[in-house]
Design a protein around this motif. Structure first.
Motif, PDB file in Angstrom:
ATOM      1  N   THR A   1      43.615  58.306   2.810  1.00  0.00           N
ATOM      2  CA  THR A   1      43.188  57.118   2.267  1.00  0.00           C
ATOM      3  C   THR A   1      41.507  56.841   1.660  1.00  0.00           C
ATOM      4  OG1 THR A   1      42.882  57.232   4.926  1.00  0.00           O
ATOM      5  CG2 THR A   1      44.690  55.707   3.761  1.00  0.00           C
ATOM      6  N   THR A   2      40.670  58.473   2.202  1.00  0.00           N
ATOM      7  CA  THR A   2      39.258  57.900   2.052  1.00  0.00           C
ATOM      8  C   THR A   2      39.467  59.522   1.116  1.00  0.00           C
ATOM      9  OG1 THR A   2      38.374  60.091   3.709  1.00  0.00           O
ATOM     10  CG2 THR A   2      39.483  57.409   4.268  1.00  0.00           C
ATOM     11  N   THR A   3      37.679  58.835   1.001  1.00  0.00           N
ATOM     12  CA  THR A   3      36.782  59.752  -0.268  1.00  0.00           C
ATOM     13  C   THR A   3      36.457  61.203   0.958  1.00  0.00           C
ATOM     14  OG1 THR A   3      34.839  58.734  -0.070  1.00  0.00           O
ATOM     15  CG2 THR A   3      37.443  58.302  -1.606  1.00  0.00           C
ATOM     16  N   LEU A   4      36.425  60.886   2.136  1.00  0.00           N
ATOM     17  CA  LEU A   4      35.600  62.380   2.439  1.00  0.00           C
ATOM     18  C   LEU A   4      35.934  63.404   2.705  1.00  0.00           C
ATOM     19  CD1 LEU A   4      35.723  60.330   6.206  1.00  0.00           C
ATOM     20  CD2 LEU A   4      33.431  60.078   4.398  1.00  0.00           C
ATOM     21  N   ARG A   5      34.967  63.927   2.393  1.00  0.00           N
ATOM     22  CA  ARG A   5      36.138  65.695   2.335  1.00  0.00           C
ATOM     23  C   ARG A   5      35.237  66.485   3.432  1.00  0.00           C
ATOM     24  NH1 ARG A   5      38.421  64.080  -0.829  1.00  0.00           N
ATOM     25  NH2 ARG A   5      38.658  63.772  -3.262  1.00  0.00           N
TER      26      ARG A   5
ATOM     27  N   VAL B   1      42.476  54.188  12.186  1.00  0.00           N
ATOM     28  CA  VAL B   1      42.254  54.871  12.039  1.00  0.00           C
ATOM     29  C   VAL B   1      40.776  55.068  10.350  1.00  0.00           C
ATOM     30  CG1 VAL B   1      41.678  57.599  11.389  1.00  0.00           C
ATOM     31  CG2 VAL B   1      42.880  56.682  13.226  1.00  0.00           C
ATOM     32  N   THR B   2      41.888  54.716   9.374  1.00  0.00           N
ATOM     33  CA  THR B   2      41.072  54.181   7.929  1.00  0.00           C
ATOM     34  C   THR B   2      40.064  53.240   7.725  1.00  0.00           C
ATOM     35  OG1 THR B   2      43.530  54.490   7.235  1.00  0.00           O
ATOM     36  CG2 THR B   2      41.746  53.229   5.679  1.00  0.00           C
ATOM     37  N   ARG B   3      40.204  52.353   8.301  1.00  0.00           N
ATOM     38  CA  ARG B   3      38.991  51.204   8.641  1.00  0.00           C
ATOM     39  C   ARG B   3      37.619  51.931   9.116  1.00  0.00           C
ATOM     40  NH1 ARG B   3      38.234  45.864   8.445  1.00  0.00           N
ATOM     41  NH2 ARG B   3      36.966  44.832   9.604  1.00  0.00           N
ATOM     42  N   LEU B   4      37.898  52.746  10.566  1.00  0.00           N
ATOM     43  CA  LEU B   4      36.967  53.227  11.376  1.00  0.00           C
ATOM     44  C   LEU B   4      36.197  54.376   9.887  1.00  0.00           C
ATOM     45  CD1 LEU B   4      38.361  52.989  14.829  1.00  0.00           C
ATOM     46  CD2 LEU B   4      36.653  51.204  14.192  1.00  0.00           C
ATOM     47  N   LEU B   5      36.658  55.165   9.270  1.00  0.00           N
ATOM     48  CA  LEU B   5      36.626  56.216   8.908  1.00  0.00           C
ATOM     49  C   LEU B   5      35.918  55.650   7.748  1.00  0.00           C
ATOM     50  CD1 LEU B   5      39.223  59.186   8.807  1.00  0.00           C
ATOM     51  CD2 LEU B   5      36.966  59.131  10.259  1.00  0.00           C
TER      52      LEU B   5
ATOM     53  N   ASN C   1      32.122  53.742   9.265  1.00  0.00           N
ATOM     54  CA  ASN C   1      31.590  54.430  10.159  1.00  0.00           C
ATOM     55  C   ASN C   1      31.556  56.811   9.963  1.00  0.00           C
ATOM     56  OD1 ASN C   1      29.493  55.051  11.930  1.00  0.00           O
ATOM     57  ND2 ASN C   1      31.005  55.456  14.198  1.00  0.00           N
ATOM     58  N   GLY C   2      32.299  56.758   8.815  1.00  0.00           N
ATOM     59  CA  GLY C   2      33.055  58.432   8.995  1.00  0.00           C
ATOM     60  C   GLY C   2      31.935  58.993   7.982  1.00  0.00           C
ATOM     61  N   GLY C   3      32.023  60.678   8.283  1.00  0.00           N
ATOM     62  CA  GLY C   3      31.281  61.212   7.597  1.00  0.00           C
ATOM     63  C   GLY C   3      31.642  62.529   7.598  1.00  0.00           C
ATOM     64  N   THR C   4      31.284  63.425   7.379  1.00  0.00           N
ATOM     65  CA  THR C   4      31.750  64.639   7.466  1.00  0.00           C
ATOM     66  C   THR C   4      31.353  65.392   8.517  1.00  0.00           C
ATOM     67  OG1 THR C   4      32.157  64.954   5.280  1.00  0.00           O
ATOM     68  CG2 THR C   4      32.037  66.877   5.465  1.00  0.00           C
ATOM     69  N   LEU C   5      31.431  66.158   8.989  1.00  0.00           N
ATOM     70  CA  LEU C   5      30.882  66.638  10.261  1.00  0.00           C
ATOM     71  C   LEU C   5      30.307  68.528   9.812  1.00  0.00           C
ATOM     72  CD1 LEU C   5      33.721  66.402  12.671  1.00  0.00           C
ATOM     73  CD2 LEU C   5      31.649  65.246  12.235  1.00  0.00           C
TER      74      LEU C   5
ATOM     75  N   GLU D   1      43.969  67.091  13.617  1.00  0.00           N
ATOM     76  CA  GLU D   1      44.715  67.137  12.182  1.00  0.00           C
ATOM     77  C   GLU D   1      45.457  65.662  11.884  1.00  0.00           C
ATOM     78  OE1 GLU D   1      44.521  70.641  14.714  1.00  0.00           O
ATOM     79  OE2 GLU D   1      45.251  68.624  15.428  1.00  0.00           O
ATOM     80  N   VAL D   2      45.639  64.656  13.427  1.00  0.00           N
ATOM     81  CA  VAL D   2      46.289  63.390  12.344  1.00  0.00           C
ATOM     82  C   VAL D   2      45.374  62.745  12.115  1.00  0.00           C
ATOM     83  CG1 VAL D   2      46.589  61.386  13.757  1.00  0.00           C
ATOM     84  CG2 VAL D   2      47.636  63.529  14.783  1.00  0.00           C
ATOM     85  N   VAL D   3      43.653  62.836  12.259  1.00  0.00           N
ATOM     86  CA  VAL D   3      43.323  61.916  11.404  1.00  0.00           C
ATOM     87  C   VAL D   3      42.511  62.876   9.600  1.00  0.00           C
ATOM     88  CG1 VAL D   3      40.110  61.640  11.856  1.00  0.00           C
ATOM     89  CG2 VAL D   3      41.845  61.650  14.260  1.00  0.00           C
ATOM     90  N   ALA D   4      42.746  64.157  10.134  1.00  0.00           N
ATOM     91  CA  ALA D   4      42.096  64.467   9.307  1.00  0.00           C
ATOM     92  C   ALA D   4      42.782  64.301   7.668  1.00  0.00           C
ATOM     93  CB  ALA D   4      42.423  66.085   9.024  1.00  0.00           C
ATOM     94  N   GLY D   5      44.617  64.242   8.514  1.00  0.00           N
ATOM     95  CA  GLY D   5      45.059  63.662   7.573  1.00  0.00           C
ATOM     96  C   GLY D   5      45.665  62.774   6.881  1.00  0.00           C
ATOM     97  N   ILE D   6      45.009  61.619   7.461  1.00  0.00           N
ATOM     98  CA  ILE D   6      45.119  60.156   7.131  1.00  0.00           C
ATOM     99  C   ILE D   6      43.293  59.993   6.798  1.00  0.00           C
ATOM    100  CG2 ILE D   6      44.051  57.532   8.304  1.00  0.00           C
ATOM    101  CD1 ILE D   6      45.751  58.439  10.932  1.00  0.00           C
ATOM    102  N   ALA D   7      42.333  61.018   6.814  1.00  0.00           N
ATOM    103  CA  ALA D   7      41.096  61.539   5.533  1.00  0.00           C
ATOM    104  C   ALA D   7      41.516  61.490   4.183  1.00  0.00           C
ATOM    105  CB  ALA D   7      40.072  61.532   5.813  1.00  0.00           C
TER     106      ALA D   7
END
Length: 292
Positions: free
Chosen positions: A102-106, A148-152, A155-159, A93-99
């Motif tokens: 601050t990111t365009t990940l869906r 978390v924003t930097r890492l996503l 190196n982030g993607g959609t699971l 939940e914490v990571v999803a909220g940050i993503a």
């Protein structure tokens, strides 16, 4: 802890939904297990080797070990001197909220590669832990979000979504429900398979395919997770051990340390410190002063 090894696993009241770890390990071995949270482990010195996704990978100084929730993995030293690291374990939940902010990940965000070289992100994790030690809520929260924003972004993607479709995966899901309900008194593999109109080997294969662990290893992992909840609630380690199906407290200690990284007593003491801090913050200012 063994000679030369030390670890602290704790929480900071200003970072809800996040576990923190700082450790130096030499001979510590983490058995194959999972976490409900993300693992963001910043390696300061040495090398950690961990099994992930069908093979061993290693993370050295200046790199991060990144593991998504419910992903089986291990952990051990990759060099004789072991490894020293700091880790944050934010909830999905914490990571999803940050993503989302601050990111365009869906969809469900996660990490693409299990190891990433980024000394700046390593330093960010170090600073999160230092801020938590200092009781600096603003810095800890800010630095965690930046890390978390930097890492996503790098190196982030959609699971992928897990969908139960095959007959085998449905049997595995039903077996998991039985083991959760009968954690303290589980059936044998044969009895479990018979109750689900399956065979032992068919059930074993289906369960491993669905959850990455055989039923007995999954049960140990689940017992430790439930023991953590009981310890968080103030249950004594010996009582927690009996409640989740371990034969005694030493049995819990052994498995707990091989999954969490610290003994249950040390884990619970840190949780109590956080709970006491929250109670003080909830008291009216006058009552707080009267208790100093």
């Amino acid at each position: 802890m063994r000679h030369g090894e030390r670890a602290r696993h704790w929480r900071f009241a200003a970072l809800p939904g996040v576990d923190l770890l700082r450790a130096r390990y030499i001979r510590q071995t983490f058995v194959r297990h999972t976490h409900e949270q993300f693992v963001i482990a910043a390696i300061y010195d040495g090398v950690e080797v961990f099994h992930h996704g069908g093979g061993d990978v290693s993370a050295a100084a200046g790199e991060l070990a990144l593991v998504n929730p419910d992903t089986p993995h291990t952990g051990r030293a990759g060099v004789p001197q072991g490894w020293r690291y700091g880790a944050v374990y934010p909830s999905p939940e914490v990571v999803a909220g940050i993503a989302a902010e601050t990111t365009t990940l869906r969809g469900t965000p996660g990490f693409v590669r299990p190891v990433m070289g980024d000394p700046y992100a390593v330093e960010l994790v170090r600073r999160v832990l230092r801020a938590a030690d200092d009781g600096d809520a603003l810095a800890a929260d800010t630095l965690l979000r930046v890390a978390v924003t930097r890492l996503l972004r790098l190196n982030g993607g959609t699971l992928p979504r897990r969908e139960v479709r095959s007959a085998g995966s449905k049997v595995a899901a039903r077996a998991r429900e039985v083991l959760e309900d009968r954690m303290a008194d589980p059936p044998s593999l044969e009895a479990l398979a018979e109750s689900l109109a399956s065979s032992p080997f068919a059930l074993l294969r289906a369960f491993r395919d669905a959850y990455g662990l055989p039923p007995h290893a999954w049960l140990t992992d689940a017992r430790v997770r439930r023991a953590r909840l009981l310890l968080d609630a103030g249950t004594a380690p010996a009582e927690a051990a009996a409640a989740v199906g371990f034969t005694d407290q030493p049995h819990l200690n052994r498995h707990f340390t091989r999954i969490v990284g610290v003994p249950p007593g040390a884990y619970q003491r840190e949780r109590k410190n956080v709970q006491d801090a929250r109670r003080r913050l909830l008291l009216p200012s006058g009552a707080w002063q009267n208790n100093l």
